[in-house]
Motif scaffolding. Sequence first.
Motif, PDB file in Angstrom:
ATOM      1  N   THR A  68       6.731   4.081  13.332  1.00 42.20           N
ATOM      2  CA  THR A  68       6.984   5.705  12.470  1.00 42.20           C
ATOM      3  C   THR A  68       8.472   5.535  12.251  1.00 42.20           C
ATOM      4  O   THR A  68       8.835   6.218  11.332  1.00 42.20           O
ATOM      5  N   THR A  69       9.385   4.942  12.990  1.00 44.08           N
ATOM      6  CA  THR A  69      10.817   4.511  12.320  1.00 44.08           C
ATOM      7  C   THR A  69      10.850   3.881  11.043  1.00 44.08           C
ATOM      8  O   THR A  69      11.567   4.114  10.209  1.00 44.08           O
ATOM      9  N   TRP A  70      10.266   2.715  10.971  1.00 41.07           N
ATOM     10  CA  TRP A  70       9.787   2.028   9.662  1.00 41.07           C
ATOM     11  C   TRP A  70       9.539   2.999   8.829  1.00 41.07           C
ATOM     12  O   TRP A  70       9.990   2.963   7.635  1.00 41.07           O
ATOM     13  N   ALA A  71       8.263   3.703   8.932  1.00 40.00           N
ATOM     14  CA  ALA A  71       7.761   4.566   8.080  1.00 40.00           C
ATOM     15  C   ALA A  71       8.718   5.602   7.440  1.00 40.00           C
ATOM     16  O   ALA A  71       8.604   5.938   6.224  1.00 40.00           O
ATOM     17  N   ALA A  72       9.747   6.313   8.134  1.00 47.49           N
ATOM     18  CA  ALA A  72      10.517   7.261   7.914  1.00 47.49           C
ATOM     19  C   ALA A  72      11.506   6.750   6.906  1.00 47.49           C
ATOM     20  O   ALA A  72      11.717   7.309   5.801  1.00 47.49           O
ATOM     21  N   VAL A  73      12.147   5.359   7.253  1.00 44.54           N
ATOM     22  CA  VAL A  73      12.995   4.809   6.404  1.00 44.54           C
ATOM     23  C   VAL A  73      12.257   4.672   4.898  1.00 44.54           C
ATOM     24  O   VAL A  73      12.928   4.647   4.062  1.00 44.54           O
ATOM     25  N   GLU A  74      11.071   4.039   5.049  1.00 46.00           N
ATOM     26  CA  GLU A  74      10.570   3.368   3.732  1.00 46.00           C
ATOM     27  C   GLU A  74      10.211   4.598   3.149  1.00 46.00           C
ATOM     28  O   GLU A  74      10.521   4.692   1.727  1.00 46.00           O
ATOM     29  N   ARG A  75       9.664   5.459   3.634  1.00 41.88           N
ATOM     30  CA  ARG A  75       9.420   6.848   2.671  1.00 41.88           C
ATOM     31  C   ARG A  75      10.608   7.559   2.194  1.00 41.88           C
ATOM     32  O   ARG A  75      10.677   7.977   0.918  1.00 41.88           O
TER      33      ARG A  75
ATOM     34  N   VAL B 157      11.992   8.900  19.161  1.00 38.86           N
ATOM     35  CA  VAL B 157      10.992   9.584  18.552  1.00 38.86           C
ATOM     36  C   VAL B 157      11.254  11.099  18.030  1.00 38.86           C
ATOM     37  O   VAL B 157      11.055  11.269  16.908  1.00 38.86           O
ATOM     38  N   ALA B 158      11.838  11.675  18.795  1.00 36.23           N
ATOM     39  CA  ALA B 158      12.254  13.228  18.513  1.00 36.23           C
ATOM     40  C   ALA B 158      13.386  13.124  17.254  1.00 36.23           C
ATOM     41  O   ALA B 158      12.972  13.914  16.001  1.00 36.23           O
ATOM     42  N   ALA B 159      14.191  12.291  17.030  1.00 36.43           N
ATOM     43  CA  ALA B 159      14.929  12.046  16.095  1.00 36.43           C
ATOM     44  C   ALA B 159      14.286  11.825  14.913  1.00 36.43           C
ATOM     45  O   ALA B 159      14.420  12.339  13.672  1.00 36.43           O
ATOM     46  N   VAL B 160      13.156  10.606  14.892  1.00 35.36           N
ATOM     47  CA  VAL B 160      12.559  10.129  13.735  1.00 35.36           C
ATOM     48  C   VAL B 160      11.638  11.433  13.208  1.00 35.36           C
ATOM     49  O   VAL B 160      11.584  11.633  12.061  1.00 35.36           O
ATOM     50  N   ALA B 161      10.885  12.153  14.117  1.00 33.06           N
ATOM     51  CA  ALA B 161      10.245  13.040  13.688  1.00 33.06           C
ATOM     52  C   ALA B 161      10.904  14.218  13.031  1.00 33.06           C
ATOM     53  O   ALA B 161      10.245  14.833  12.206  1.00 33.06           O
ATOM     54  N   THR B 162      12.041  14.642  13.507  1.00 33.24           N
ATOM     55  CA  THR B 162      12.903  15.558  12.901  1.00 33.24           C
ATOM     56  C   THR B 162      13.053  15.184  11.510  1.00 33.24           C
ATOM     57  O   THR B 162      13.084  15.806  10.618  1.00 33.24           O
ATOM     58  N   PHE B 163      13.581  13.974  11.339  1.00 30.74           N
ATOM     59  CA  PHE B 163      13.898  13.336  10.039  1.00 30.74           C
ATOM     60  C   PHE B 163      12.623  13.275   9.000  1.00 30.74           C
ATOM     61  O   PHE B 163      12.598  13.858   7.910  1.00 30.74           O
TER      62      PHE B 163
ATOM     63  N   LEU C 216       0.892  -1.274  -0.065  1.00 30.66           N
ATOM     64  CA  LEU C 216       0.018   0.026   0.066  1.00 30.66           C
ATOM     65  C   LEU C 216       0.869   1.234   0.066  1.00 30.66           C
ATOM     66  O   LEU C 216       0.556   2.306  -0.612  1.00 30.66           O
ATOM     67  N   SER C 217       2.079   1.259   0.586  1.00 34.82           N
ATOM     68  CA  SER C 217       2.838   2.326   0.861  1.00 34.82           C
ATOM     69  C   SER C 217       3.451   2.533  -0.584  1.00 34.82           C
ATOM     70  O   SER C 217       3.737   3.568  -1.080  1.00 34.82           O
ATOM     71  N   ARG C 218       3.992   1.551  -1.337  1.00 29.64           N
ATOM     72  CA  ARG C 218       4.424   1.540  -2.764  1.00 29.64           C
ATOM     73  C   ARG C 218       3.511   2.211  -3.460  1.00 29.64           C
ATOM     74  O   ARG C 218       3.853   2.847  -4.461  1.00 29.64           O
ATOM     75  N   ALA C 219       2.154   1.751  -3.638  1.00 33.08           N
ATOM     76  CA  ALA C 219       0.981   2.338  -4.347  1.00 33.08           C
ATOM     77  C   ALA C 219       0.655   3.757  -3.988  1.00 33.08           C
ATOM     78  O   ALA C 219       0.783   4.518  -5.005  1.00 33.08           O
ATOM     79  N   ALA C 220       0.935   4.158  -2.857  1.00 33.84           N
ATOM     80  CA  ALA C 220       0.610   5.605  -2.453  1.00 33.84           C
ATOM     81  C   ALA C 220       1.788   6.492  -3.116  1.00 33.84           C
ATOM     82  O   ALA C 220       1.603   7.566  -3.541  1.00 33.84           O
ATOM     83  N   ALA C 221       3.042   5.913  -2.936  1.00 30.55           N
ATOM     84  CA  ALA C 221       4.290   6.653  -3.613  1.00 30.55           C
ATOM     85  C   ALA C 221       3.912   6.692  -5.161  1.00 30.55           C
ATOM     86  O   ALA C 221       4.404   7.896  -5.562  1.00 30.55           O
ATOM     87  N   ARG C 222       3.501   5.737  -5.780  1.00 33.12           N
ATOM     88  CA  ARG C 222       3.267   5.679  -7.249  1.00 33.12           C
ATOM     89  C   ARG C 222       2.284   6.571  -7.443  1.00 33.12           C
ATOM     90  O   ARG C 222       2.317   7.430  -8.410  1.00 33.12           O
ATOM     91  N   GLY C 223       0.925   6.687  -6.629  1.00 32.31           N
ATOM     92  CA  GLY C 223      -0.033   7.739  -6.851  1.00 32.31           C
ATOM     93  C   GLY C 223       0.530   9.071  -6.701  1.00 32.31           C
ATOM     94  O   GLY C 223       0.027  10.110  -7.377  1.00 32.31           O
ATOM     95  N   GLN C 224       1.353   9.382  -5.707  1.00 34.59           N
ATOM     96  CA  GLN C 224       2.044  10.798  -5.289  1.00 34.59           C
ATOM     97  C   GLN C 224       2.630  11.194  -6.664  1.00 34.59           C
ATOM     98  O   GLN C 224       2.651  12.393  -7.211  1.00 34.59           O
ATOM     99  N   LYS C 225       3.519  10.471  -7.116  1.00 34.48           N
ATOM    100  CA  LYS C 225       4.277  10.656  -8.187  1.00 34.48           C
ATOM    101  C   LYS C 225       3.582  10.918  -9.392  1.00 34.48           C
ATOM    102  O   LYS C 225       3.995  11.872 -10.270  1.00 34.48           O
TER     103      LYS C 225
END
Length: 268
Positions: free
Chosen positions: A232-239, A164-170, A46-55
């Motif tokens: 959220t850490t996974w999501a940040a790296v994935e994104r 969390v603060a480090a991931v949120a800043t990223f 779903l994340s890959r599909a969302a990225a394709r949709g955004q592009k």
Amino acid sequence: MSVLMSAFATLVGGLADLLQPLFHAGSAAAAIILFTACVRLAVHPLSRAAARGQKARTKLAPQIAELRKKHGKDPERMQKALMELHAKENVSPLAGCLPSLAQIPAFFLMYHLFSSREIGGEPNELLGHSLFAAPLGHRWADALTGDGVFTGAGLVYVALFAIVAAVATFSFRMTKRQMAAAPTPAAPEGPDGRPLPGMGAMAKVMPLMSFGTLLTVAVVPLAAGLYMVTSTTWAAVERYFLYREMWAAGAAPKASGAARGAGGAEAA
């Protein structure tokens, strides 16, 4: 609901038993991290599909601008034209919401599991597990009234807040780059092509929403907070990996424009 919670408790407990030889007292915490990783892996398509949709939506921006000029005074025709364009290009305007929505059931299951003293009429044995000195069923307030901020369970929360603060800043920096790279209007638009009320301000606040995880981790049981931190850490790296090409493409025109500007200044 009780049957679902019993099955979920059995799953987490089974993972904890499986990981016990490696992580000993922290096996339940490790099981939560492993479960979260499995959920994120399942949602990854779903994340890959969302990225394709955004592009794809980014590439459609010039066409949408033309439709707005042509049908801007006719909301119904504008809505129909946008739907036809999205259907033609196989783009779903809602694709970006699906990965976040898919996370909600798993998070609430984890929240209720470690907020319940009994599961299926039996004592909840998972509440006896901890992450170092912090019980997985306790909250930050319990750590503050017990050991304090910088001792025992309090240090576990300090470490989580730092992550969390480090991931949120990223994530904040990535969101700013994504918004700068996408040639979209400042205010997101509805299906009729007109700006949605209040969405202009929301677009400005959106990069700061990643810091809301700090508040969530502070008020939910530690197990649910650990789920949030892992997710959220996974999501940040994935994104980062899914959108890096779009950011690079957005940065290239700016760099060439700056070079042309510098060249014109030198010629002058």
